[in-house]
Design an enzyme around this catalytic site. Structure first.
Site, mmCIF file in Angstrom:
data_model
loop_
_atom_site.group_PDB
_atom_site.id
_atom_site.type_symbol
_atom_site.label_atom_id
_atom_site.label_comp_id
_atom_site.label_asym_id
_atom_site.label_seq_id
_atom_site.Cartn_x
_atom_site.Cartn_y
_atom_site.Cartn_z
ATOM 1 N N THR A 4 -12.061 6.763 9.823
ATOM 2 C CA THR A 4 -12.082 6.427 11.161
ATOM 3 C C THR A 4 -11.758 7.415 12.462
ATOM 4 O O THR A 4 -12.030 7.038 13.426
ATOM 5 C CB THR A 4 -11.368 5.007 11.428
ATOM 6 O OG1 THR A 4 -10.018 5.127 10.955
ATOM 7 C CG2 THR A 4 -11.937 3.608 10.955
ATOM 8 N N LYS B 8 0.595 -1.264 0.040
ATOM 9 C CA LYS B 8 -0.003 0.153 0.121
ATOM 10 C C LYS B 8 0.959 1.283 -0.020
ATOM 11 O O LYS B 8 1.646 1.583 1.018
ATOM 12 C CB LYS B 8 -1.001 0.008 1.149
ATOM 13 C CG LYS B 8 -1.795 1.164 1.309
ATOM 14 C CD LYS B 8 -2.996 1.047 2.407
ATOM 15 C CE LYS B 8 -2.332 1.860 3.863
ATOM 16 N NZ LYS B 8 -2.397 3.197 3.718
ATOM 17 N N ASP C 103 -3.327 4.262 -2.195
ATOM 18 C CA ASP C 103 -4.353 4.824 -1.120
ATOM 19 C C ASP C 103 -4.047 6.366 -1.179
ATOM 20 O O ASP C 103 -3.553 6.948 -0.122
ATOM 21 C CB ASP C 103 -3.836 4.215 0.072
ATOM 22 C CG ASP C 103 -4.946 4.750 1.188
ATOM 23 O OD1 ASP C 103 -6.044 4.812 0.915
ATOM 24 O OD2 ASP C 103 -4.582 4.293 2.326
ATOM 25 N N ASP D 134 -12.997 14.835 -5.630
ATOM 26 C CA ASP D 134 -13.035 15.908 -6.467
ATOM 27 C C ASP D 134 -14.040 15.926 -7.362
ATOM 28 O O ASP D 134 -15.034 14.980 -7.393
ATOM 29 C CB ASP D 134 -11.584 16.122 -7.455
ATOM 30 C CG ASP D 134 -11.612 17.643 -7.458
ATOM 31 O OD1 ASP D 134 -12.375 18.409 -8.040
ATOM 32 O OD2 ASP D 134 -10.272 17.894 -7.237
ATOM 33 N N ARG E 292 2.576 -0.817 10.989
ATOM 34 C CA ARG E 292 3.731 -1.211 12.052
ATOM 35 C C ARG E 292 3.892 -2.535 12.549
ATOM 36 O O ARG E 292 5.024 -2.807 12.818
ATOM 37 C CB ARG E 292 3.355 -0.261 13.256
ATOM 38 C CG ARG E 292 3.822 1.319 12.495
ATOM 39 C CD ARG E 292 3.229 2.431 13.586
ATOM 40 N NE ARG E 292 1.452 2.369 13.219
ATOM 41 C CZ ARG E 292 0.699 3.136 13.756
ATOM 42 N NH1 ARG E 292 1.311 4.187 14.574
ATOM 43 N NH2 ARG E 292 -0.685 3.181 13.516
ATOM 44 N N LYS F 82 -7.243 8.434 -1.550
ATOM 45 C CA LYS F 82 -8.296 8.783 -1.025
ATOM 46 C C LYS F 82 -8.794 10.077 -1.839
ATOM 47 O O LYS F 82 -8.724 11.093 -1.192
ATOM 48 C CB LYS F 82 -8.311 9.097 0.570
ATOM 49 C CG LYS F 82 -7.879 7.905 1.223
ATOM 50 C CD LYS F 82 -8.057 8.183 2.614
ATOM 51 C CE LYS F 82 -7.843 6.972 3.637
ATOM 52 N NZ LYS F 82 -6.542 6.486 3.616
HETATM 53 O O1 C5P Z 1 0.426 0.698 11.214
HETATM 54 P P1 C5P Z 1 -0.964 0.487 11.143
HETATM 55 O O2 C5P Z 1 -1.091 -0.877 11.009
HETATM 56 O O3 C5P Z 1 -1.749 1.167 12.143
HETATM 57 O O4 C5P Z 1 -1.232 1.074 9.607
HETATM 58 C C1 C5P Z 1 -2.546 1.109 8.908
HETATM 59 C C2 C5P Z 1 -2.423 1.612 7.641
HETATM 60 O O5 C5P Z 1 -3.771 1.798 7.362
HETATM 61 C C3 C5P Z 1 -1.925 3.067 7.625
HETATM 62 O O6 C5P Z 1 -1.462 3.416 6.381
HETATM 63 C C4 C5P Z 1 -3.162 3.836 7.808
HETATM 64 O O7 C5P Z 1 -3.074 5.208 7.181
HETATM 65 C C5 C5P Z 1 -4.313 3.213 7.281
HETATM 66 N N1 C5P Z 1 -5.551 3.345 7.482
HETATM 67 C C6 C5P Z 1 -6.063 3.214 8.928
HETATM 68 N N2 C5P Z 1 -7.348 3.695 9.159
HETATM 69 C C7 C5P Z 1 -8.151 3.774 8.104
HETATM 70 C C8 C5P Z 1 -7.730 3.867 6.625
HETATM 71 C C9 C5P Z 1 -6.348 3.715 6.442
HETATM 72 O O8 C5P Z 1 -5.056 2.829 9.698
HETATM 73 N N3 C5P Z 1 -9.493 4.087 8.341
#
Ligand code: C5P
Length: 240
Positions: free
Chosen positions: A126, A41, A70, A75, A216, A72
């Site tokens: 979220t 991603k 990703d 427009d 992470r 998002k």
């Molecule tokens: O490090 P982590 O597992 O929390 O990363 C989650 C990924 O998913 C990040 O790239 C974050 O921007 C993305 N994301 C999220 N919640 C959302 C949409 C995307 O955590 N609602």
């Protein structure tokens, strides 16, 4: 399904979030994770820093790793069509757009994407709770907006939606055939970081997630490939 096939199936549905600042770091991570995850991603941080060149160079270096862009996007339909036509040239498998402008907007995106690239609708961020929705002028609760926008995504022919684990079952009731792409995944015992409501890989798969986005817990693991393999095994067990 044989165990090898089950693992390959699960692996194809594991998306690692390359939340890194530059191309060199992204390539090192992709090298480590090649064969251990299905998709990379690329989000705003990396895309704004490196531009379309990072998508092209990762596609060339790691042809078996698909790209989930990703961005998002949000427009007017004409501008969305232009952006989506440009993304199509990059050989991207999935692209996110905001779902808040309704069915006709989403339909323009789906139409422009063609068959090779799937449009994923982001329903409600979220980070937006009830009070943020009210501040923005919405009279409905986030969960209601998620339901309405999931229905829009279905009507428009989107490939899927991005949703939190908490919304999965509801989203599945409304649009069972769409992809359910879920971030906020944490293997049992791992740090939640800034994610509030997390799910384990097994919980998410059991609640109908089709794809998991993990950042992470893989990227910051001592052994990222082993961390990805453990998640794939957990997903495969839950799928069976
Ligand atoms: O490090 P982590 O597992 O929390 O990363 C989650 C990924 O998913 C990040 O790239 C974050 O921007 C993305 N994301 C999220 N919640 C959302 C949409 C995307 O955590 N609602």
């Amino acid at each position: 399904m044989s165990e090898t096939n089950a693992l390959a199936h699960a692996r194809s549905r594991l998306i690692v979030a390359l939340d890194v600042p530059d191309a060199a770091t992204a390539h090192r991570a992709a090298q480590t994770l090649n064969g251990h995850v299905g998709m990379l991603k690329i989000g705003l941080q990396l895309f704004v820093a490196e531009g379309p060149a990072i998508v092209r160079s990762l596609r060339t270096a790691f042809p078996k790793l698909e790209i989930f862009l990703d961005l998002k996007l949000h427009d007017i339909p004409n501008t969305m069509r232009g952006a989506i036509a440009s993304a199509r040239e990059l050989d991207v498998r999935l692209l996110t757009v905001h779902a808040g402008s309704g069915v006709e907007h989403l339909r323009a995106c789906v139409d422009e994407a063609g068959d090779s690239m799937g449009i994923l609708a982001v329903t409600v961020l979220t980070s937006q709770d009830s009070s943020a929705c009210r501040e923005a002028g919405h009279t409905r609760e986030p969960a209601e907006l998620v339901a309405m926008r999931t229905a829009c995504a279905r009507e428009a022919g989107c490939a899927g939606v991005v949703c939190s684990g908490a919304e999965l079952v509801h989203v599945h009731d409304i649009a069972p055939t769409l992809l359910h792409v879920v971030p906020g995944i944490r293997p049992a015992g791992s740090a939640t970081n800034d994610q509030r409501r997390v799910m384990t890989p097994a919980q998410a798969i059991s609640s109908h997630a089709t794809h998991l986005v993990v950042g992470r817990p893989i990227m910051r693991a001592d052994d990222p490939a082993a961390a990805a393999d453990a998640i794939v095994h957990e997903m495969a067990s839950a799928l069976s």
